[in-house]
Write a protein that holds these residues in place. Structure first.
Motif, mmCIF file in Angstrom:
data_model
loop_
_atom_site.group_PDB
_atom_site.id
_atom_site.type_symbol
_atom_site.label_atom_id
_atom_site.label_comp_id
_atom_site.label_asym_id
_atom_site.label_seq_id
_atom_site.Cartn_x
_atom_site.Cartn_y
_atom_site.Cartn_z
ATOM 1 N N VAL A 47 -1.694 17.082 -3.699
ATOM 2 C CA VAL A 47 -1.746 17.702 -2.371
ATOM 3 C C VAL A 47 -1.810 16.619 -1.288
ATOM 4 N N LYS A 48 -2.587 15.565 -1.542
ATOM 5 C CA LYS A 48 -2.672 14.472 -0.560
ATOM 6 C C LYS A 48 -1.345 13.733 -0.419
ATOM 7 N N ASP A 52 -0.772 14.147 3.971
ATOM 8 C CA ASP A 52 -1.602 12.941 3.956
ATOM 9 C C ASP A 52 -2.535 12.789 5.145
ATOM 10 N N VAL A 53 -2.638 13.816 5.999
ATOM 11 C CA VAL A 53 -3.444 13.651 7.202
ATOM 12 C C VAL A 53 -4.937 13.785 6.923
ATOM 13 N N GLN A 54 -5.367 14.959 6.572
ATOM 14 C CA GLN A 54 -6.795 15.178 6.334
ATOM 15 C C GLN A 54 -6.947 16.372 5.411
ATOM 16 N N LEU A 55 -7.574 16.140 4.283
ATOM 17 C CA LEU A 55 -7.812 17.246 3.355
ATOM 18 C C LEU A 55 -9.269 17.678 3.533
ATOM 19 N N GLY A 115 -12.155 15.217 2.668
ATOM 20 C CA GLY A 115 -13.092 15.584 1.599
ATOM 21 C C GLY A 115 -14.530 15.554 2.084
ATOM 22 N N VAL A 116 -15.382 14.828 1.381
ATOM 23 C CA VAL A 116 -16.804 14.798 1.749
ATOM 24 C C VAL A 116 -17.050 14.094 3.091
ATOM 25 N N ASN A 117 -16.041 13.406 3.613
ATOM 26 C CA ASN A 117 -16.172 12.792 4.946
ATOM 27 C C ASN A 117 -15.538 13.631 6.040
ATOM 28 N N GLY A 118 -15.009 14.767 5.662
ATOM 29 C CA GLY A 118 -14.394 15.676 6.627
ATOM 30 C C GLY A 118 -15.432 16.629 7.195
ATOM 31 N N PRO A 119 -14.959 17.763 7.750
ATOM 32 C CA PRO A 119 -15.907 18.786 8.214
ATOM 33 C C PRO A 119 -16.788 19.180 7.027
ATOM 34 N N LEU A 120 -18.083 19.353 7.252
ATOM 35 C CA LEU A 120 -18.971 19.650 6.114
ATOM 36 C C LEU A 120 -18.603 20.990 5.483
ATOM 37 N N HIS A 207 3.768 22.558 4.764
ATOM 38 C CA HIS A 207 4.081 23.935 4.380
ATOM 39 C C HIS A 207 3.128 24.470 3.323
ATOM 40 N N LEU A 208 2.347 23.572 2.714
ATOM 41 C CA LEU A 208 1.378 24.016 1.702
ATOM 42 C C LEU A 208 0.188 24.734 2.335
#
Ligand code: OOG
Ligand code: NI
Length: 317
Positions: A47-48, A52-55, A115-120, A207-208
């Motif tokens: 998926v990344k 590639d922006v932010q998962l 991931g863990v560094n993104g929105p909680l 598109h995913l």
């Protein structure tokens, strides 16, 4: 005397210390999970590679034994101490389970963090209603939870280390539990290990970002999705769409020396649609708070089956 500038313990510093500690604990839980489960690891990489922006993670999920202080609370305290809020209860009478979910505090993502560094993420913790189990099953669960009281106190630590908080069971005990409750058997051998992380589908940029497209993409790549009640789980209000892979298996050495393949963890996908009252908000202004929140008993009931033998032994296609 002053203790000096940058080291002073003002509110901002302590919030930052707490946040970086909290995120690194989540990161350790995730590392244990990724090292044990090749499917979630490849799905995340895949998926990344497209997006590639932010998962972002929608939620993290854990399982517990609801007995003697080992239930939901044992793990929830770690999240509550960090500022999470307890939300709704979900009940699953047929599976003899209950769950609570917890909303994250209002802390912004690390800039560019994934991931863990993104929105909680939200947190979903369930527990087996142990006293509703047969007496033989209760005996096994009590045997492992009653030996050492430290286990319940250090639930988060156990999860982050990937270490069971009790002794390894006998293979016959695992089998006995599996016949009555696959959830019970899973918890006996996986303990507080992360059960799954969930990719926030609507926050993807490619598109995913539509769950049907994502499911199709993953199935084309050969991943087996949980088909219980249909691959796509939709809440009655239509706003919460979920799917998941089937759990990976790992080889586990029981205390009697027998080695068996046991179910481990899986990865989930959730798309939350914009609520009817925000349909007119321009797309660029849509926030997570404009979308369907929470969980859904009907969806969750099917997602629990991602670690069950019925799904694991199913052939793809
Ligand atoms: C949890 C299943 C439910 C959800 O998002 O509704 C769930 C589990 O398998 O422990 O994850
Ligand atoms: Ni989930």
């Amino acid at each position: 005397a002053s203790r000096g500038g940058s080291m002073s313990s003002n509110g901002d510093d302590s919030r930052q210390v707490a946040e970086s500690f909290f995120r690194s604990v989540l990161g350790q839980m995730e590392t244990v999970y990724l090292n044990r489960n090749p499917t979630p690891k490849s799905v995340l990489e895949l998926v990344k590679s497209v997006d590639d922006v932010q998962l972002c993670y929608d939620h993290l999920a854990f399982r517990t034994f609801g007995i003697g202080g080992y239930g939901i609370d044992s793990l929830a305290s770690f999240f509550l101490d960090y500022g999470y809020t307890q939300m709704d209860e979900l009940r699953f009478p047929a599976k003899k389970l209950r769950a609570l979910w917890f909303a994250p505090p209002d802390v912004s993502a690390i800039p560019g963090g994934s991931g863990v560094n993104g929105p909680l993420p939200r947190v979903f913790i369930s527990e087996l209603l142990v006293e509703q189990m047969s007496s033989q099953t209760q005996d096994v669960i009590r045997k492992y939870t009653e030996t050492w009281p430290g286990g319940k106190k250090y639930a988060a630590l156990s999860s982050a280390l990937g270490t069971l908080p009790w002794e390894k069971p006998l293979s016959s005990e695992f089998e006995k539990l599996a016949r009555e409750s696959e959830y019970a058997a899973w918890t006996l051998v996986n303990g507080y290990a992360l059960n799954h992380v969930t990719i926030s589908v609507h926050r993807l940029k490619s598109h995913l970002n539509k769950i049907k497209k994502l499911n199709q993409f993953l199935e084309e790549k050969g991943f087996k999705l949980n088909s219980e009640g249909g691959v796509l789980k939709v809440s009655p209000d239509g706003g919460l769409l979920q799917s998941s892979t089937v759990a990976d298996s790992i080889s586990f050495k029981f205390s009697d020396g027998v080695t068996k393949s046991i179910p481990c963890s899986y990865i989930e996908f959730a798309e939350r649609l914009v609520l009817p009252q925000y349909q007119n908000v321009p797309e660029t202004e849509i926030q997570e708070s404009h979308r369907r929140d929470g969980f859904e008993v009907g969806n969750a009931d099917k997602i629990f089956e991602s670690t069950n033998q019925g799904q694991l032994s199913r052939r793809t296609g």
